[in-house]
Design a protein around this motif. Sequence first.
Motif, mmCIF file in Angstrom:
data_model
loop_
_atom_site.group_PDB
_atom_site.id
_atom_site.type_symbol
_atom_site.label_atom_id
_atom_site.label_comp_id
_atom_site.label_asym_id
_atom_site.label_seq_id
_atom_site.Cartn_x
_atom_site.Cartn_y
_atom_site.Cartn_z
ATOM 1 N N CYS A 238 0.826 -1.207 0.000
ATOM 2 C CA CYS A 238 0.000 0.000 0.000
ATOM 3 C C CYS A 238 0.863 1.261 0.000
ATOM 4 O O CYS A 238 0.482 2.280 -0.591
ATOM 5 C CB CYS A 238 -0.960 -0.023 1.183
ATOM 6 S SG CYS A 238 -2.329 -1.206 0.952
ATOM 7 N N SER A 240 3.595 1.495 -1.638
ATOM 8 C CA SER A 240 4.004 1.653 -3.036
ATOM 9 C C SER A 240 2.928 2.354 -3.860
ATOM 10 O O SER A 240 3.238 3.133 -4.763
ATOM 11 C CB SER A 240 4.355 0.295 -3.648
ATOM 12 O OG SER A 240 3.197 -0.491 -3.889
ATOM 13 N N TYR A 241 1.655 2.090 -3.539
ATOM 14 C CA TYR A 241 0.578 2.801 -4.221
ATOM 15 C C TYR A 241 0.600 4.289 -3.861
ATOM 16 O O TYR A 241 0.464 5.160 -4.725
ATOM 17 C CB TYR A 241 -0.786 2.221 -3.839
ATOM 18 C CG TYR A 241 -1.054 0.821 -4.329
ATOM 19 C CD1 TYR A 241 -0.798 0.453 -5.642
ATOM 20 C CD2 TYR A 241 -1.586 -0.141 -3.476
ATOM 21 C CE1 TYR A 241 -1.059 -0.837 -6.099
ATOM 22 C CE2 TYR A 241 -1.850 -1.431 -3.919
ATOM 23 C CZ TYR A 241 -1.579 -1.769 -5.223
ATOM 24 O OH TYR A 241 -1.840 -3.043 -5.666
ATOM 25 N N LEU A 242 0.754 4.578 -2.570
ATOM 26 C CA LEU A 242 0.731 5.967 -2.124
ATOM 27 C C LEU A 242 1.891 6.767 -2.687
ATOM 28 O O LEU A 242 1.745 7.951 -3.024
ATOM 29 C CB LEU A 242 0.773 6.024 -0.590
ATOM 30 C CG LEU A 242 -0.507 5.694 0.167
ATOM 31 C CD1 LEU A 242 -0.229 5.646 1.662
ATOM 32 C CD2 LEU A 242 -1.596 6.712 -0.132
ATOM 33 N N ALA A 244 3.638 6.175 -5.471
ATOM 34 C CA ALA A 244 3.771 6.148 -6.930
ATOM 35 C C ALA A 244 3.280 7.448 -7.557
ATOM 36 O O ALA A 244 2.371 8.103 -7.049
ATOM 37 C CB ALA A 244 2.991 4.971 -7.508
ATOM 38 N N GLU A 246 1.824 7.514 -10.423
ATOM 39 C CA GLU A 246 0.545 7.172 -11.045
ATOM 40 C C GLU A 246 -0.602 7.370 -10.059
ATOM 41 O O GLU A 246 -0.537 6.943 -8.904
ATOM 42 C CB GLU A 246 0.560 5.716 -11.514
ATOM 43 C CG GLU A 246 -0.757 5.246 -12.109
ATOM 44 C CD GLU A 246 -0.799 3.741 -12.306
ATOM 45 O OE1 GLU A 246 -1.819 3.245 -12.797
ATOM 46 O OE2 GLU A 246 0.181 3.056 -11.954
ATOM 47 N N ASP A 247 -1.668 8.008 -10.543
ATOM 48 C CA ASP A 247 -2.835 8.254 -9.695
ATOM 49 C C ASP A 247 -3.796 7.063 -9.818
ATOM 50 O O ASP A 247 -4.885 7.158 -10.376
ATOM 51 C CB ASP A 247 -3.524 9.542 -10.123
ATOM 52 C CG ASP A 247 -4.440 10.102 -9.046
ATOM 53 O OD1 ASP A 247 -4.300 9.691 -7.881
ATOM 54 O OD2 ASP A 247 -5.288 10.946 -9.381
ATOM 55 N N SER A 248 -3.385 5.921 -9.279
ATOM 56 C CA SER A 248 -4.147 4.680 -9.408
ATOM 57 C C SER A 248 -5.391 4.705 -8.533
ATOM 58 O O SER A 248 -5.521 5.528 -7.625
ATOM 59 C CB SER A 248 -3.280 3.488 -9.008
ATOM 60 O OG SER A 248 -2.935 3.578 -7.628
ATOM 61 N N GLN A 250 -6.055 2.531 -6.364
ATOM 62 C CA GLN A 250 -5.597 2.181 -5.024
ATOM 63 C C GLN A 250 -5.100 3.422 -4.271
ATOM 64 O O GLN A 250 -5.418 3.618 -3.091
ATOM 65 C CB GLN A 250 -4.482 1.131 -5.089
ATOM 66 C CG GLN A 250 -4.910 -0.210 -5.668
ATOM 67 C CD GLN A 250 -4.591 -0.330 -7.143
ATOM 68 O OE1 GLN A 250 -4.479 0.671 -7.850
ATOM 69 N NE2 GLN A 250 -4.432 -1.570 -7.602
ATOM 70 N N LYS A 251 -4.334 4.245 -4.978
ATOM 71 C CA LYS A 251 -3.822 5.474 -4.364
ATOM 72 C C LYS A 251 -4.967 6.401 -3.972
ATOM 73 O O LYS A 251 -4.971 6.986 -2.878
ATOM 74 C CB LYS A 251 -2.872 6.180 -5.320
ATOM 75 C CG LYS A 251 -2.258 7.454 -4.751
ATOM 76 C CD LYS A 251 -1.248 8.057 -5.713
ATOM 77 C CE LYS A 251 -0.599 9.305 -5.133
ATOM 78 N NZ LYS A 251 0.452 9.856 -6.036
ATOM 79 N N LYS A 252 -5.952 6.529 -4.849
ATOM 80 C CA LYS A 252 -7.101 7.398 -4.555
ATOM 81 C C LYS A 252 -7.842 6.926 -3.305
ATOM 82 O O LYS A 252 -8.206 7.733 -2.443
ATOM 83 C CB LYS A 252 -8.045 7.436 -5.750
ATOM 84 C CG LYS A 252 -7.502 8.186 -6.962
ATOM 85 C CD LYS A 252 -8.488 8.128 -8.121
ATOM 86 C CE LYS A 252 -7.953 8.849 -9.349
ATOM 87 N NZ LYS A 252 -8.881 8.751 -10.499
ATOM 88 N N THR A 255 -5.583 7.389 -0.128
ATOM 89 C CA THR A 255 -5.461 8.806 0.197
ATOM 90 C C THR A 255 -6.741 9.333 0.833
ATOM 91 O O THR A 255 -6.697 10.079 1.829
ATOM 92 C CB THR A 255 -5.126 9.608 -1.071
ATOM 93 O OG1 THR A 255 -3.879 9.143 -1.601
ATOM 94 C CG2 THR A 255 -5.016 11.095 -0.763
#
Length: 334
Positions: A238, A240-242, A244, A246-248, A250-252, A255
């Motif tokens: 998680c 790595s998503y935050l 990155a 890229e606005d994936s 998962q990141k959204k 966040t």
Amino acid sequence: MNVMLLAAGEGTRLRPYTTILPKPAIPFLTIPLAAHSLGFLREISINKLVVNTYHLPKKIHELFHRLPHKAESLHFSNEVGAILGSGGGLGKARDHFKGGGDFIMMNADEVILPQDSAVLNKAISLHSQSKAIATLMVMDHPGVGTQFGGVWTDANNNVLGFGKQPIQGSVKAWHFVGAQILSEEVFSFIPLEGESNILYDALTVAIQKGHVVKAFPFQCSWFETGNPGDFLEASRKCFSYLAAAEDSFQKKALTANIQDYAPKPVHVTSEFGGQRVISEGAKIDISSKIQGLFCIGSGSSVASGCQLENVIVGDGVQVSAGTQIANTLLLESI
């Protein structure tokens, strides 16, 4: 819509950490696991939120009184003497749901990051249209049938049964992510007292008696957090998503969860090859060596000369000078 969150479990696989905090209160990227469950419910309006307790009940009460759950009212169903399971726990809380129509039940310690933020409302719509007694939210997962028991369905996503072994007539096995929409009629299949499992007891009997149970497959990232190794690995993924660019999706989702439930702003950085998730105001002495994954919660501090590698520090925890520790969660001051 009314919601029940299952928070009674003892978290035995996550000991010794769950002897300090119940699993829903364990910090995941600086916010409690329960906050991630509430984040999954973000798109619906919650009338009544019911939380069951058994293990460390006072801390569960404190947790949900502290979290901005946005429900119109908060209630607790306290299990005493014996844990009742997903079916028995719901059965004990049945009075909270009388006359309230369909409702949602899910685990209070899930990290589910949906690709479609409106997916829960879509599942609710399917549940209503199909007149199902239950609609289970499921995903594709390679561990079904080996690591996990599966939800076995026909070609129309009607549930035929549960378990690691295929059910006659099934064409697909899905992984249940712990969230479901239930009709009030489900209470007719739950004993008035005692322990039971909502899937293997209540819904299995309902299916045998001709009731419709639907599976609702959806795209998401779901994380196993039941033991320390999996918990740390899920935290790394998680992060790595935050971190990155890229606005994936998962990141959204992550966040949004952190913004909604962290008491103070949280900063995500990569320094010297490490991974940092730091609550604003947390103090880290410059002489301490921090490596790998490091998360630190609100009001916490790391004193001088520490060596920490892959460490998650909870809220209000003071790490004393010279501490050397790795691959662990620090949930109380040392």
